[in-house]
Structures are given as C-alpha cells and as structure tokens.
Design an enzyme around this catalytic site. Structure first.
Site, PDB file in Angstrom:
ATOM      1  N   SER A  67     -29.611   3.744  18.928  1.00 23.35           N
ATOM      2  CA  SER A  67     -28.653   3.809  20.037  1.00 23.35           C
ATOM      3  C   SER A  67     -27.287   4.227  19.526  1.00 23.35           C
ATOM      4  O   SER A  67     -26.894   3.880  18.395  1.00 23.35           O
ATOM      5  CB  SER A  67     -28.551   2.408  20.664  1.00 23.35           C
ATOM      6  OG  SER A  67     -27.469   2.351  21.553  1.00 23.35           O
TER       7      SER A  67
ATOM      8  N   LYS B 100     -29.788  -3.132  16.317  1.00 26.14           N
ATOM      9  CA  LYS B 100     -30.161  -1.716  16.148  1.00 26.14           C
ATOM     10  C   LYS B 100     -29.623  -1.194  14.814  1.00 26.14           C
ATOM     11  O   LYS B 100     -30.311  -0.467  14.092  1.00 26.14           O
ATOM     12  CB  LYS B 100     -29.599  -0.879  17.308  1.00 26.14           C
ATOM     13  CG  LYS B 100     -30.350  -1.077  18.610  1.00 26.14           C
ATOM     14  CD  LYS B 100     -31.703  -0.384  18.566  1.00 26.14           C
ATOM     15  CE  LYS B 100     -32.636  -0.883  19.629  1.00 26.14           C
ATOM     16  NZ  LYS B 100     -33.991  -0.354  19.560  1.00 26.14           N
TER      17      LYS B 100
ATOM     18  N   TYR C 296     -27.261  -7.213  20.323  1.00 26.99           N
ATOM     19  CA  TYR C 296     -28.149  -6.066  20.562  1.00 26.99           C
ATOM     20  C   TYR C 296     -27.764  -4.898  19.642  1.00 26.99           C
ATOM     21  O   TYR C 296     -28.604  -4.345  18.916  1.00 26.99           O
ATOM     22  CB  TYR C 296     -28.100  -5.622  22.040  1.00 26.99           C
ATOM     23  CG  TYR C 296     -28.745  -4.268  22.219  1.00 26.99           C
ATOM     24  CD1 TYR C 296     -30.127  -4.132  22.156  1.00 26.99           C
ATOM     25  CD2 TYR C 296     -27.984  -3.112  22.379  1.00 26.99           C
ATOM     26  CE1 TYR C 296     -30.732  -2.876  22.259  1.00 26.99           C
ATOM     27  CE2 TYR C 296     -28.567  -1.866  22.481  1.00 26.99           C
ATOM     28  CZ  TYR C 296     -29.946  -1.750  22.425  1.00 26.99           C
ATOM     29  OH  TYR C 296     -30.534  -0.517  22.511  1.00 26.99           O
TER      30      TYR C 296
END
Ligand code: NAD
Ligand code: WQD
Length: 340
Positions: free
Chosen positions: A123, A152, A148
């Site tokens: 991302s 990643k 989050y």
C-alpha cells in the site's frame, strides 16, 4: 496454477478474473472473514470459469502445505489481509498476526515447497506523509500512523530480508494508491459489511439513500479546494497490473517495487462533483474537522511500472465512479442503473 490468497475479496476477485481471462488457472485461499462465497458465483457468471476455492486461513501452515502438495502452484499473489485503519488501532495484535504473521507463514510454506514467485498487495500507506509529490519508489518509506500501515511496511521488510538472503526469490511489492471502481458488468465490486471508512464506499451509500450525508474530513488542507487529494485507481486497471507484474517476475529475480496509481490526484470535492456529473445524483455533504492521521496529498509517479511492466492505469475517474455506481445499484436494487 496461481495461488491467490484473499481471492474472494474486492481486489483479489478482480485479480482472479484477470488471470482466468488470460488462460491462467487460479486457486483461491480465503477464510471469508471479509468476503463471501457469492463472489465465486459472480466470477463464474462473468467469466464462465470457476476458480478452485479452498476456505482456509493463510496463517495455517498445515493448509498451505496441503495446497502446495496437492496443486501444481508456480506463483502466489498474496492479497489476504485485514485493511481497516481504525480497526487496526483498536485490534493491533489481530492486524500484525494476519498481515505480518500470515505473510511470514506463507513465505515459509512457499520456500519449503520450492515456489519462489510472489506478488504482494502492499500500500502507498508505507510512504507515510511524504513531502514530495508525486511519490516514486525511491522515496523513503515513512512512519505510518496506524498499525495497519505499520503491518504493511513490516511485511515488505520481511520480504526484502528474505530475498536478500536467498537469490531464488522473485518478489513484487505492489504499492496500491486508492483502489476504487468495480467490474464493468456490475456483478463484482466492494461490499463493505460494516460502516465504510473509505471515501467511495461511503459516498455510494449516501448516494443510494442509506446514509444522510457524506462527511468531508477537513476543508483547510493546502490543496486547491482545501480537501484531501488522493490518487484513485480503477480496480480492473489494478488487476491487469498484477498479471503484468507476474510476467515480469517470471523473467527476473530479486525484489521489485512498483507504484500502482494513475499519477493524477483528485480532491474529495473533485470526486463528489465528478460523481454528481456522471451519475446525476446530488450528494449531501457535511463539513467536518480533519480525520486524525490523514495526510493532505498523496499521488503516485507510476513511471516505473509503465517502464518495467508496460502497465499504466487508463480508466478515468468518471469511469471508476460510473462502474462503482452500477455495482452499488445492483447491490441495493434501489435504483435503476442510470449511468452510461
Ligand atoms: P478485502 O477485505 O476485500 O479482501 C481481503 C481478503 O482476504 C478477504 O476476502 C478476506 O476474507 C481475506 N482474508 C483476510 N484475512 C485472511 C486470512 N488470515 N486468511 C485467508 N484469507 C484472509 O480487501 P481488498 O481491498 O481486496 O484488499 C486486498 C489486499 O490489498 C489487502 O492485503 C489490503 O491490505 C491491500 N490493500 C488494499 C487497499 C484498498 O484500499 N482496498 C489499498 C492498499 C492495499
Ligand atoms: C480518501 C480521502 C479522507 C472518507 C486509506 C488507507 C490506506 C489505503 C486506502 C489500504 C481523504 C477523505 C474519506 C469519508 C472523507 N488502504 N474522506 N470522508 O485515507 O487515502 O487511505 O485507504 O491500504 O492505507 O489509509 O483513503 O478513502 O479513507 O480517504 O472526506 O467519509 O477522502 O479524509 O482525504 P485514504 P480514504
């Protein structure tokens, strides 16, 4: 055969369709924690082909070993993961367990099975609050403001170390910007089960009368209209990029990072106006303070993917919004499909 983890989800399902339309066999591993079997029916109805589906967890080493033993898997596209930023703040361990632990378990199983080609759903969040726009792959990764984003970045770092230690790997880290839109058939798209966090799913629910107004988070950013700018990319363009990445990785070892965006930024108000124009619906707005953790601007330099993969996103914002609205209408059955 290509193993697609999370292949019943929003992006994974479009990737599976793309693979099948190019004659690849796809095997989906998904625990259905954020998707359902109906997406398999939808894929079959669009393509006339049904991917092999196994309900299971990417953290389960036994399931992975069985799959690598039973099927002739030569590459993995790893889309399985948890993606809700707010939820990751409340339940960080679940996010690290799935997004980092799940990736580690998958890589271990791949290595033991002798499968070394991996495409990973990363991302643009790994860049954090980047000062320079557009963002290219040489920009330093930042310090994502939530578990989050951290998960990643950690998964990427695990994969980079793994490739550095073993030259047999070919790994593509695909840094998606803001995926939106739906399959043009109106049969496949994003189906949030909880209150959506992201702009487009929320806007669609307002437009279809399920919510009273779209909250516009922040009107005082240093942008042309004061609202946040993002690089929205059509999910089908994104899916096409996965196939290109896979083809490139089959020819080249090492770790490769590619930005998947359009290179064009739009503000929240730009998106609302474009939606109103394309779909002929007025979206009630409520202006709110900035959302904590948000950045003002974020858009990609997609030049590396264009040069190395021959991939660029060509579907316009209008097309993304029309396709998303067609999908929303087919979901709610509340409106006729009135977009062109
Ligand atoms: P999604 O929730 O629709 O799809 C993820 C799929 O993974 C779901 O079907 C879910 O059931 C499955 N899954 C979750 N945990 C699992 C586990 N432990 N084992 C097996 N399956 C599991 O999300 P999406 O939007 O399709 O995102 C796909 C990937 O792309 C995710 O890794 C996400 O972090 C990443 N990503 C998404 C966006 C976005 O805005 N949608 C942006 C950047 C990156
Ligand atoms: C876009 C713009 C909001 C909702 C997040 C994750 C990122 C990635 C994509 C997975 C911002 C504004 C939003 C709303 C609004 N996901 N907004 N009203 O924040 O760029 O990225 O999703 O990897 O990691 O952080 O996307 O769609 O939430 O927001 O005004 O109801 O819309 O403030 O400017 P974001 P988003």
């Amino acid at each position: 055969m290509i193993l697609v983890t999370g292949g019943a989800g929003y992006i994974g399902a479009h990737v599976v369709l793309e693979l099948m339309s190019h004659g690849e066999d796809a095997l989906i591993l998904d625990n259905l924690c954020n998707s359902s079997r109906s997406s398999l029916e939808r894929m079959a109805s669009i393509s006339g082909r049904r991917p092999v589906f196994v309900q299971g967890d990417v953290r389960n080493r036994g399931v992975l070993d069985t799959l690598f033993h039973e099927y002739s898997i030569n590459a993995v596209i790893h889309c399985a993961g948890l993606k809700a930023v707010g939820e990751s703040v409340r339940e960080p361990l679940r996010y690290y367990d799935t997004n980092v632990g799940g990736s580690v378990t998958l890589c271990q199983a791949m290595k033991d099975a002798g499968v070394f080609t991996l495409v990973f759903s990363s991302s643009a969040t790994v860049y954090g609050d980047c000062a320079r726009m557009p963002i290219n792959e040489t920009c330093a990764t930042g310090n994502p403001s939530n578990p989050y984003g951290q998960s990643k970045l950690m998964a990427e770092n695990v994969m980079k170390s793994m490739v550095a230690s073993d030259p047999r790997w070919s790994v593509g880290l695909l840094r998606y910007f803001n995926p939106i839109g739906a399959h043009e058939s109106g049969k496949l798209g994003e189906a949030p089960t909880l209150t959506p966090n992201n702009l487009l799913p929320y806007l669609l629910q307002v437009a279809s009368g399920q919510r009273p107004a779209l909250h516009v988070f922040g009107t005082d950013y240093e942008t042309h209209d004061g609202t946040g700018i993002r690089d929205y990319v059509h999910v089908v363009d994104l899916a096409e990029g996965h196939l290109k990445a896979l083809q490139a990785l089959r020819a080249q070892r090492g770790v490769h990072i590619w930005n998947f965006g359009t290179g064009q930024g739009y503000s929240v108000i730009d998106v609302v106006k474009a939606f109103e124009r394309v779909c002929g619906i007025t979206v009630p707005l409520s202006y709110e303070p900035r959302r904590p953790g948000d950045i003002a601007r974020c858009w990609a330099d997609p030049g590396k993917a264009s040069l190395e993969l021959g991939w660029c996103a060509h579907r316009s914002l209008e097309r993304m919004l029309a396709d998303a609205w067609r999908w929303q209408c087919s979901q709610t059955h509340a409106f006729d499909t009135q977009v062109g």
